[in-house]
Motif scaffolding. Structure first.
Motif, PDB file in Angstrom:
ATOM      1  N   LEU A 317       0.790  -1.274  -0.119  1.00  0.00           N
ATOM      2  CA  LEU A 317       0.068  -0.102  -0.096  1.00  0.00           C
ATOM      3  C   LEU A 317       1.019   1.221   0.022  1.00  0.00           C
ATOM      4  O   LEU A 317       0.727   2.304  -0.802  1.00  0.00           O
ATOM      5  N   THR A 318       1.964   1.213   0.759  1.00  0.00           N
ATOM      6  CA  THR A 318       3.001   2.238   0.795  1.00  0.00           C
ATOM      7  C   THR A 318       3.835   2.333  -0.099  1.00  0.00           C
ATOM      8  O   THR A 318       4.082   1.244  -1.045  1.00  0.00           O
ATOM      9  N   LEU A 319       4.569   3.552  -0.716  1.00  0.00           N
ATOM     10  CA  LEU A 319       5.268   3.423  -1.857  1.00  0.00           C
ATOM     11  C   LEU A 319       6.735   3.869  -1.296  1.00  0.00           C
ATOM     12  O   LEU A 319       7.128   4.394  -0.116  1.00  0.00           O
ATOM     13  N   GLU A 320       7.593   3.813  -2.079  1.00  0.00           N
ATOM     14  CA  GLU A 320       8.997   4.138  -1.871  1.00  0.00           C
ATOM     15  C   GLU A 320       9.405   5.672  -1.618  1.00  0.00           C
ATOM     16  O   GLU A 320       8.736   6.484  -2.406  1.00  0.00           O
ATOM     17  N   PRO A 321      10.222   5.925  -0.747  1.00  0.00           N
ATOM     18  CA  PRO A 321      11.047   5.191   0.188  1.00  0.00           C
ATOM     19  C   PRO A 321      10.287   4.701   1.287  1.00  0.00           C
ATOM     20  O   PRO A 321       9.678   5.359   2.196  1.00  0.00           O
ATOM     21  N   ARG A 322       9.907   3.201   1.449  1.00  0.00           N
ATOM     22  CA  ARG A 322       9.261   2.744   2.198  1.00  0.00           C
ATOM     23  C   ARG A 322       9.825   2.676   3.710  1.00  0.00           C
ATOM     24  O   ARG A 322      11.130   2.009   3.739  1.00  0.00           O
ATOM     25  N   ALA A 323       9.200   2.801   4.776  1.00  0.00           N
ATOM     26  CA  ALA A 323       9.780   2.742   6.101  1.00  0.00           C
ATOM     27  C   ALA A 323       9.781   1.244   6.239  1.00  0.00           C
ATOM     28  O   ALA A 323      10.703   0.731   6.995  1.00  0.00           O
ATOM     29  N   CYS A 324       8.681   0.304   5.725  1.00  0.00           N
ATOM     30  CA  CYS A 324       8.896  -0.857   5.848  1.00  0.00           C
ATOM     31  C   CYS A 324       8.890  -1.683   4.602  1.00  0.00           C
ATOM     32  O   CYS A 324       7.819  -1.989   4.028  1.00  0.00           O
ATOM     33  N   PRO A 325       9.897  -1.894   4.083  1.00  0.00           N
ATOM     34  CA  PRO A 325       9.996  -2.690   2.502  1.00  0.00           C
ATOM     35  C   PRO A 325       9.748  -3.811   2.719  1.00  0.00           C
ATOM     36  O   PRO A 325       9.914  -4.717   3.682  1.00  0.00           O
ATOM     37  N   GLY A 326       9.034  -4.186   1.589  1.00  0.00           N
ATOM     38  CA  GLY A 326       8.585  -5.859   1.213  1.00  0.00           C
ATOM     39  C   GLY A 326       7.350  -5.877   0.542  1.00  0.00           C
ATOM     40  O   GLY A 326       6.661  -4.734   0.361  1.00  0.00           O
ATOM     41  N   ASP A 327       7.218  -7.247   0.078  1.00  0.00           N
ATOM     42  CA  ASP A 327       6.140  -7.412  -0.699  1.00  0.00           C
ATOM     43  C   ASP A 327       4.892  -8.008   0.260  1.00  0.00           C
ATOM     44  O   ASP A 327       4.693  -8.924   0.664  1.00  0.00           O
ATOM     45  N   THR A 328       3.832  -7.156   0.241  1.00  0.00           N
ATOM     46  CA  THR A 328       2.546  -7.478   1.176  1.00  0.00           C
ATOM     47  C   THR A 328       1.220  -8.003   0.375  1.00  0.00           C
ATOM     48  O   THR A 328       0.376  -8.347   0.912  1.00  0.00           O
ATOM     49  N   VAL A 329       1.716  -7.932  -0.938  1.00  0.00           N
ATOM     50  CA  VAL A 329       0.615  -8.210  -1.881  1.00  0.00           C
ATOM     51  C   VAL A 329       0.522  -9.663  -2.390  1.00  0.00           C
ATOM     52  O   VAL A 329      -0.514 -10.308  -2.422  1.00  0.00           O
ATOM     53  N   THR A 330       1.584 -10.047  -2.886  1.00  0.00           N
ATOM     54  CA  THR A 330       1.695 -11.368  -3.631  1.00  0.00           C
ATOM     55  C   THR A 330       1.278 -12.696  -2.618  1.00  0.00           C
ATOM     56  O   THR A 330       1.748 -12.871  -1.723  1.00  0.00           O
ATOM     57  N   GLY A 331       0.368 -13.250  -3.297  1.00  0.00           N
ATOM     58  CA  GLY A 331      -0.159 -14.554  -2.562  1.00  0.00           C
ATOM     59  C   GLY A 331      -1.286 -14.132  -1.843  1.00  0.00           C
ATOM     60  O   GLY A 331      -1.640 -15.179  -0.977  1.00  0.00           O
ATOM     61  N   HIS A 332      -1.594 -12.833  -1.626  1.00  0.00           N
ATOM     62  CA  HIS A 332      -2.676 -12.420  -0.490  1.00  0.00           C
ATOM     63  C   HIS A 332      -3.841 -11.999  -0.930  1.00  0.00           C
ATOM     64  O   HIS A 332      -4.952 -11.653  -0.469  1.00  0.00           O
ATOM     65  N   VAL A 333      -4.141 -11.977  -2.308  1.00  0.00           N
ATOM     66  CA  VAL A 333      -5.402 -11.268  -3.041  1.00  0.00           C
ATOM     67  C   VAL A 333      -5.938 -12.706  -3.443  1.00  0.00           C
ATOM     68  O   VAL A 333      -5.294 -13.271  -4.256  1.00  0.00           O
ATOM     69  N   PRO A 334      -7.315 -12.832  -3.593  1.00  0.00           N
ATOM     70  CA  PRO A 334      -7.919 -13.567  -4.235  1.00  0.00           C
ATOM     71  C   PRO A 334      -7.663 -13.685  -5.780  1.00  0.00           C
ATOM     72  O   PRO A 334      -7.739 -13.001  -6.390  1.00  0.00           O
ATOM     73  N   ALA A 335      -7.274 -14.853  -6.252  1.00  0.00           N
ATOM     74  CA  ALA A 335      -6.742 -15.109  -7.587  1.00  0.00           C
ATOM     75  C   ALA A 335      -7.794 -15.252  -8.699  1.00  0.00           C
ATOM     76  O   ALA A 335      -9.072 -15.629  -8.262  1.00  0.00           O
ATOM     77  N   TYR A 336      -7.516 -14.830  -9.868  1.00  0.00           N
ATOM     78  CA  TYR A 336      -8.542 -14.820 -10.709  1.00  0.00           C
ATOM     79  C   TYR A 336      -9.023 -16.368 -11.167  1.00  0.00           C
ATOM     80  O   TYR A 336      -8.347 -17.059 -11.429  1.00  0.00           O
TER      81      TYR A 336
END
Length: 522
Positions: A317-336
């Protein structure tokens, strides 16, 4: 404790985090740097400046306490040093900084800037965003220190200071001067304001307290910000040399990217995503419906449409420069999975009626999809794509496009929507808590009426410990939203920072004003 105004979130769509610069030739001295603004910035009071175009303008004239380096590290600004505690941070100000009217910068000026925003009477839309809810400031002018404190421990108490633009001099006592003027310690002061046409800034020759010791020595004598709403016009002016810089989102960026005479850099510029309205009377109140609607959409294809093919995969949700870098999306959104979506809607009791539209308990499954028509052709096309995908699942979709003011009114007051495309561009996860939890609009900032107990528990835990220690919980909290289909991240948009005869850098829609240079042979 007062919550930030819900109307602020629409404006957050333009608080796009863009970190980058442009390339050019040999540095030249003096002269005028000319940059295109996509819209008029409106009133220039930093306490009211939530639109990105407003903050772009303000960044020339105002300094923060601390800066971000190119690597995303906190470095000195108006503050030389700081001491951080769980619920407070004390800054020691550098000596010799002055305001544009010649008055010395004081700790009281800094405290007044913070406390003015936090004052309920101000109704500042950046309270709860740039200044955390509950923050208070206390000055010690004799010691040259100012302390920002919170009622309880707060993860990003130091990082939040990066977004607070400090008002000083005459503007502290008379905020009316800031409607069409500036009163800050930055390297430029506003010399002329012609709304909807141009804003001219003059360099302050005495400026000598920029990041890493930067001074006004090599800066252009003037910066002219021209209001150019049409991107094609901005691109043409840049190519002809009538502009030195412009940010382009749309199709005209392609020809500039191919032009060897143009300095260019592609940077992040804000997320594209959509929210489901979860009010008790809305179909998306049911998590099974939200997940089914999400499964009905090919998000990868939607990302390409929404960004006109220039976006990047959404990873947070947040953008660079991120205080907390990392991928929070992949594998967590209902797939098509269109077939699974249809089956899930059937199972939830929404069955196709006589005209093909799903019905449950005599009520049609109708979605009013709201989006801002001012965000470009990509967003319009994305709305049409979403409508088509859901209609294939026998859902009635009504497209409801409008200008930002209309979208803001719908979010905050009328609540006349079921799905909303609302981009976000912030760098601290704490800046979103008021919008993603708590009282629903119009009583609070939670415009989508989200109620994700796992998210609330995780952010409460994360907020009480230092930022690095809390990052795993902050990241997990974002993933919890996606897993529950509360909001659906689609794409990280990008923008072309283009230049001709100049170089410059921007961070989170703000100029790094001491980076601006005119060039010879650029």
């Amino acid at each position: 404790m007062r919550k930030p105004a819900a109307a602020a979130l629409t404006a957050l769509a333009l608080l796009a985090a863009a970190c980058g610069g442009t390339d050019g030739g040999t540095a030249a001295t003096g002269g005028t740097f000319t940059f295109a603004l996509p819209a008029d910035p409106g009133a220039l009071d930093p306490a009211m400046g939530v639109l990105s175009v407003t903050n772009t303008v303000l960044s020339l004239a105002y300094d923060p306490l601390v800066h971000y380096s190119a690597a995303g590290k906190i470095v000195p600004g108006l503050a030389e040093t700081w001491q951080v505690k769980p619920d407070s941070v004390t800054f020691t100000l550098r000596k010799g900084a002055t305001c544009s009217d010649g008055a010395p910068l004081t700790a009281s000026d800094v405290a007044a800037s913070v406390n003015h925003i936090a004052d309920p009477a101000t109704k500042s839309p950046v309270y709860g965003v740039f200044v955390p809810v509950g923050m208070q400031a206390k000055a010690d002018d004799a010691a040259g220190t100012v302390t920002l404190s919170m009622p309880e421990p707060f993860s990003f108490i130091l990082e939040s200071a990066r977004s607070i633009l400090v008002v000083c001099g005459k503007g502290v006592k008379d905020r009316s001067l800031l409607a069409r003027g500036t009163s800050g310690s930055g390297p430029y002061r506003l010399a002329e304001a012609v709304p909807s046409d141009h804003y001219t800034f003059e360099v302050r020759k005495d400026y000598a307290w920029g990041p890493a010791g930067a001074t006004a020595k090599d800066l252009p004598d003037k910066v002219v910000l021209k209001v150019v709403p049409n991107e094609q016009t901005a691109a043409n002016l840049l190519v002809s040399g009538s502009l030195n810089g412009a940010a382009l989102f749309g199709p005209d960026r392609a020809r500039l990217e191919a032009d060897p005479r143009i300095g260019k850099k592609v940077v992040a510029s804000g997320n594209g995503q959509f929210f489901y309205h979860q009010g008790d009377d809305r179909p998306a109140h049911d998590p099974a419906v939200r997940k089914a609607l999400t499964q009905a959409v090919d998000l990868k294809e939607l990302a390409g449409i929404a960004s006109s093919g220039t976006g990047r995969p959404a990873t947070a949700l947040t953008l660079e420069p991120r205080a907390c870098p990392g991928d929070t999306v992949t594998g967590h959104v209902p797939a098509y999975d269109a077939a699974a979506a249809t089956a899930a809607l059937d199972a939830a009791g929404w069955r196709p009626g006589g005209d093909g539209i799903r019905v449950k308990d005599g009520k049609r499954l109708t979605l009013r999809l709201m989006y801002a028509t001012t965000r470009g052709a990509g967003v319009q096309a994305a709305a049409e794509y979403l409508g088509a995908a859901w209609r294939k699942a026998w859902v009635e979709v009504k497209l409801n496009g409008g200008i930002d003011a209309k979208v803001s009114e719908s979010l905050n007051s009328t609540q006349d929507w079921d799905v909303a495309w609302v981009p976000i561009g912030v760098t601290l996860p704490s800046q979103l808590v008021g919008f993603l939890s708590g009282p629903g609009a119009p009583k609070g900032a939670n415009f989508a009426h989200l109620s994700n107990k796992r998210y609330e528990s995780l952010v409460a835990k994360a907020g009480l410990v230092p930022s690095a220690e809390g990052c795993p919980s902050w990241q997990e909290s974002e993933s919890a939203l996606f897993e529950n289909a509360d909001l659906i991240p689609v794409v990280e948009n990008t923008v072309l920072q283009a230049s001709k005869g100049a170089t410059y850098e921007m961070q989170a829609s703000l100029f790094v004003p001491t980076s601006i240079r005119l060039t010879e042979g650029g």
